[in-house]
Enzyme design. Structure first.
Site, mmCIF file in Angstrom:
data_model
loop_
_atom_site.group_PDB
_atom_site.id
_atom_site.type_symbol
_atom_site.label_atom_id
_atom_site.label_comp_id
_atom_site.label_asym_id
_atom_site.label_seq_id
_atom_site.Cartn_x
_atom_site.Cartn_y
_atom_site.Cartn_z
ATOM 1 N N ALA A 122 -5.888 -18.603 112.039
ATOM 2 C CA ALA A 122 -5.119 -19.682 112.656
ATOM 3 C C ALA A 122 -5.945 -20.953 112.672
ATOM 4 O O ALA A 122 -7.167 -20.913 112.847
ATOM 5 C CB ALA A 122 -4.743 -19.303 114.084
ATOM 6 N N ASP A 123 -5.281 -22.100 112.491
ATOM 7 C CA ASP A 123 -5.959 -23.340 112.804
ATOM 8 C C ASP A 123 -6.277 -23.312 114.300
ATOM 9 O O ASP A 123 -5.588 -22.670 115.087
ATOM 10 C CB ASP A 123 -5.083 -24.544 112.456
ATOM 11 C CG ASP A 123 -5.901 -25.791 112.199
ATOM 12 O OD1 ASP A 123 -7.087 -25.817 112.587
ATOM 13 O OD2 ASP A 123 -5.371 -26.757 111.622
ATOM 14 N N CYS A 124 -7.327 -24.013 114.685
ATOM 15 C CA CYS A 124 -7.874 -23.806 116.026
ATOM 16 C C CYS A 124 -6.878 -24.166 117.124
ATOM 17 O O CYS A 124 -6.289 -25.256 117.125
ATOM 18 C CB CYS A 124 -9.160 -24.602 116.173
ATOM 19 S SG CYS A 124 -10.452 -23.970 115.076
#
Length: 793
Positions: free
Chosen positions: A299-301
């Site tokens: 996941a993107d942060c």
């Protein structure tokens, strides 16, 4: 473990990183297990005779649920009783090793890594060999830093989103607007980062060793950061399946299938209402099942937090959101939602523990391939250290990448400059907000502290060729105050030539910052025009730093502006690359990887409109060179040279017959001329696609200087089909030719893939009829017709 054993174990572990020449920790080290009172030979996860799949399963099966969950975040805590240390997954290497992320840092011994040009400029070289070579150099430095205890082994780069709209703030990170070019860049850069020589092919791809683990991001249809209050944390990209297949998914498919990337990162946005990180169609069904990813999905942060608080998707609780993303195929959470809520999600029956096991298997297999458990095959890369970081070879490669990418936009027979002779020195005026650029040249995802190995500034490098008078004219690129313009004009008086360094920087275009307009900021254009009108300032040479295009029509057409250079963000060695081109040490050959639109383009369609094709009902002009139907400031693929080149198509078939299977069905398509054909098109997926179309092109350097040249090869579909691209790039090659030299280039195109179209129902079709092949751009282009026909076996 006795107190003595514990003390010995800690001393042994700390000694691993006590020296600048230390080697990285290896999990399956029998001495360590002996100190713990464990026989390593009894542990299948350390048995190198077993497959990584079996070993990863054994490791995960030994963990409790709480221990498993603690490994699912980017800052995995490890399991001490299994000699499994924590691991920081998040590092960045977009155009050099960066200290963005938790996994990499610099210290007093290693203060920086080589800063290569930002991706948009490296792409402008259209040199696949260069892209891979940069990846190899970056991964050498990454491995060296890992050996010194300063970096992990997983790097969340490259960014391969298509630059759909010129206002997007992250264009500097991307390979441009063409999905094929973006995919080829991704494939080569990832191969440079990941490949271990001698292990390019293995019987089981999940056992192929990796140098470092790359990550192609952000999946998918992500290119709105913050535009007029609409941000990436709330944006719902409404995208047709046709545009998804044709534009937004293609680079990722190439990255997974051809680059064999170790991970893919899902994006913050929704697509047609569904957050990408929670969409099983995109993650499990597409990335893992259709494309056969050999790795993990990240996941993107804080994407799960965004899903809950930004998108308010289904009004999910944290436990429900975690369960949805796990079931959709998201393996790793950059953040703390998995570690905080996954245990409760399992206990509440929202997700099976088996889903967590699957994710951990994917993660640990990648770490095993990276040598984290056993070391790399034959001890590869263990000899890399301090001397391999910021090496003279890498600094030269950085400069060369900038030289290869820089684009000459205008030249009234002024460049290259040659002033003075003998001991007589010329006088140059160097003005503009970027004249003494340092940090601005390295763009973003570089060093947070802004420290590079070495800065080669434009001012310093031009000073090597003459006496320099310097005046910025503006205090920064926003140039909100014009009071410095008259001072710059006065400074330029009496100069043999005046260099004006202008453009954009991260205060104008950046992550979380999209542009509103396509003009020079503030007083920058006035600075150029005032200099151009001034007497006794010599020829005016304008150098532009930017990623996105700028409407420079005024200076493009101004007779006193003698030359214009686009330098992108050229990296820390950018100054000498620019000087080498200005003074003729290098013949420019870069080509624009994006279209430069006129300023009024932004008034014709909102940035949030995702469609690529023109919409006459709304007066939308379309996007990218493939569909845009208006005038340009500079087109995609534009770039001048100090010499001239001509093309001749030496060979191309006039007819290509495609063999169809006996029971293969024909596909109907909308024909503009109303003609009915028995078999207007066939599905590419149903076809064997073995037919190769060979195109042979002769390229001649007809000018007075040696130089490189980028040959662009486009296919054009039959003109009677509705909704097709104007043209699309299907091959390119960069070649070097001496004066008068002729080189013969052979392109072998797959008939189905290079001449197909994506229909409005998102099927990939090969249409019958008269196609075209076009070599080159503009007036120098040559073309030929190729008819496609079908024959049933």
């Amino acid at each position: 473990m006795t107190p003595f054993q514990l003390l010995s174990f800690l001393i042994f572990t700390l000694s691993t990183y006590s020296s600048v020449n230390a080697q990285p920790n290896i999990i399956c080290n029998s001495a360590k297990f002996q100190l713990m009172g464990t026989n390593m030979n009894s542990l299948p996860f350390c048995d190198q005779g077993l497959s990584y799949h079996v070993r990863a399963k054994d490791l995960v099966d030994r963990m409790t649920l709480q221990e498993k969950v603690a490994q699912l975040g980017d800052q995995a805590v490890g399991v001490e009783r299994l000699n499994l240390p924590g691991y920081q997954w998040w590092s960045e290497a977009l155009h050099g090793v960066s200290d963005v992320g938790h996994g990499t840092h610099f210290d007093n011994n290693i203060t920086a890594a080589t800063s290569f040009p930002t991706v948009i400029l490296s792409t402008a070289s259209f040199n696949e060999t260069l892209w891979k070579t940069i990846g190899e150099a970056v991964s050498n430095e990454a491995r060296a830093m890992h050996n010194l205890g300063l970096a992990g082994l997983t790097f969340w780069s490259p960014n391969i989103n298509v630059a759909r709209d010129p206002r997007w703030g992250r264009i500097l990170e991307t390979p441009g607007e063409d999905p094929f070019v973006v995919g080829r860049y991704a494939t080569n850069y990832v191969r440079g980062l990941q490949d271990v020589k001698g292990y390019l092919k293995t019987k089981d791809p999940n056992s192929r060793p990796l140098k470092v683990g790359a990550c192609c991001k952000h999946f998918a249809a992500y290119d709105v950061d913050n535009w007029k209050g609409i941000d990436r944390y709330h944006f719902d990209a409404r995208v047709t399946e046709r545009d998804m297949v044709e534009t937004f998914l293609l680079p990722f498919e190439m990255c997974v299938k051809e680059g064999d990337v170790a991970s893919v990162m899902c994006s913050y946005n929704r697509i047609n209402g569904i957050p990408t990180c929670a969409d099983p169609k995109l993650l499990n069904q597409t990335i893992r099942e259709r494309w056969n990813l050999h790795g993990y999905i990240a996941a993107d942060c804080d994407s799960i937090e965004v899903m809950i608080h930004g998108h308010k998707y289904h009004n999910d609780t944290p436990e429900e959101a975690v369960a949805q993303t796990l079931k959709a195929g998201l393996d790793l959470d950059c953040g703390s939602y998995y570690s905080d809520y996954a245990t409760a999600a399992v206990k509440e029956g929202l997700v099976k523990e088996e889903e967590i096991d699957h994710s951990l298997h994917n993660l640990y297999i990648v770490l095993m391939r990276l040598g984290w458990f056993d070391g790399t095959p034959g001890g590869a890369f263990t000899g890399l250290g301090k001397n391999d970081i910021c090496s003279p070879q890498n600094l030269e490669l950085s400069a060369d990448a900038a030289r290869q990418g820089i684009v000459l936009l205008k030249n009234n027979n002024t460049l290259p400059l040659s002033f003075g002779s003998g001991d007589q020195k010329s006088t140059f005026a160097v003005v503009g907000p970027h004249a003494n650029a340092t940090i601005a040249m390295i763009g973003n995802y570089a060093l947070q502290s802004g420290i590079a190995c070495h800065y080669s500034t434009p001012l310093d490098e031009i000073s090597a060729y003459g006496n320099v008078k310097y005046e910025p004219g503006c205090s920064n690129v926003k140039c909100e105050n014009g009071s410095g313009v008259p001072i710059a004009v006065q400074t330029a008086q009496g100069a043999d030539a005046t260099f004006v360094f202008v453009g954009l920087d991260l205060s104008v275009e950046a992550e979380s910052l999209d542009r509103i307009e396509l003009k020079f900021p503030g007083w920058q254009e006035a600075l150029i025009t005032e200099l151009a009108y001034a007497p006794n300032v010599g020829p005016i040479i304008v150098v532009i730093f930017s990623a996105g295009g700028i409407d420079i029509s005024t200076i493009k057409n101004h007779p006193r502006v003698s030359a214009i250079i686009w330098a992108g963000y050229p990296g820390a060695e950018g100054g000498r690359a620019i000087a080498d081109i200005i003074f003729g040490n290098y013949n420019p050959a870069g080509r624009l990887p994006i279209t430069w639109y006129p300023a009024d383009y932004v008034n014709k369609l909102p940035m949030t409109s995702m469609q690529l094709r023109p919409n006459p009902d709304l007066n939308y002009p379309g996007r990218t060179y493939k569909f845009y139907n208006g005038s340009t400031v500079y087109p995609f693929g534009y770039g001048l040279s100090y010499t001239n080149f001509t093309y001749t198509i030496q060979y191309a078939p006039t007819l290509v017959t495609i063999d169809l299977a006996k029971l293969q069905k024909c596909k109907q398509i909308e024909l503009l001329n109303g003609v009915n054909l028995d078999c207007p098109a066939v599905l590419v997926e149903d076809s064997k696609c073995r037919e190769i179309v060979k195109i042979v092109v002769r390229v001649r350097n007809t000018g007075q200087r040696d130089g490189a040249h980028v040959v662009l090869l486009y296919s054009v579909p039959p003109s009677n089909i509705a909704g097709t691209p104007i043209k699309r790039l299907v091959a390119f090659r960069r070649v070097f030719l001496r004066v008068g030299e002729v080189k013969t280039l052979s392109f072998k195109l797959n008939a189905c893939k290079s001449f197909s179209i994506i229909a409005d129902d998102a099927y990939e079709l090969l249409p019958t009829g008269e196609h075209s092949v076009v070599i080159g751009n503009g007036a120098d282009a040559v073309s030929t017709k190729i008819s496609m026909s079908f024959q049933f076996q």
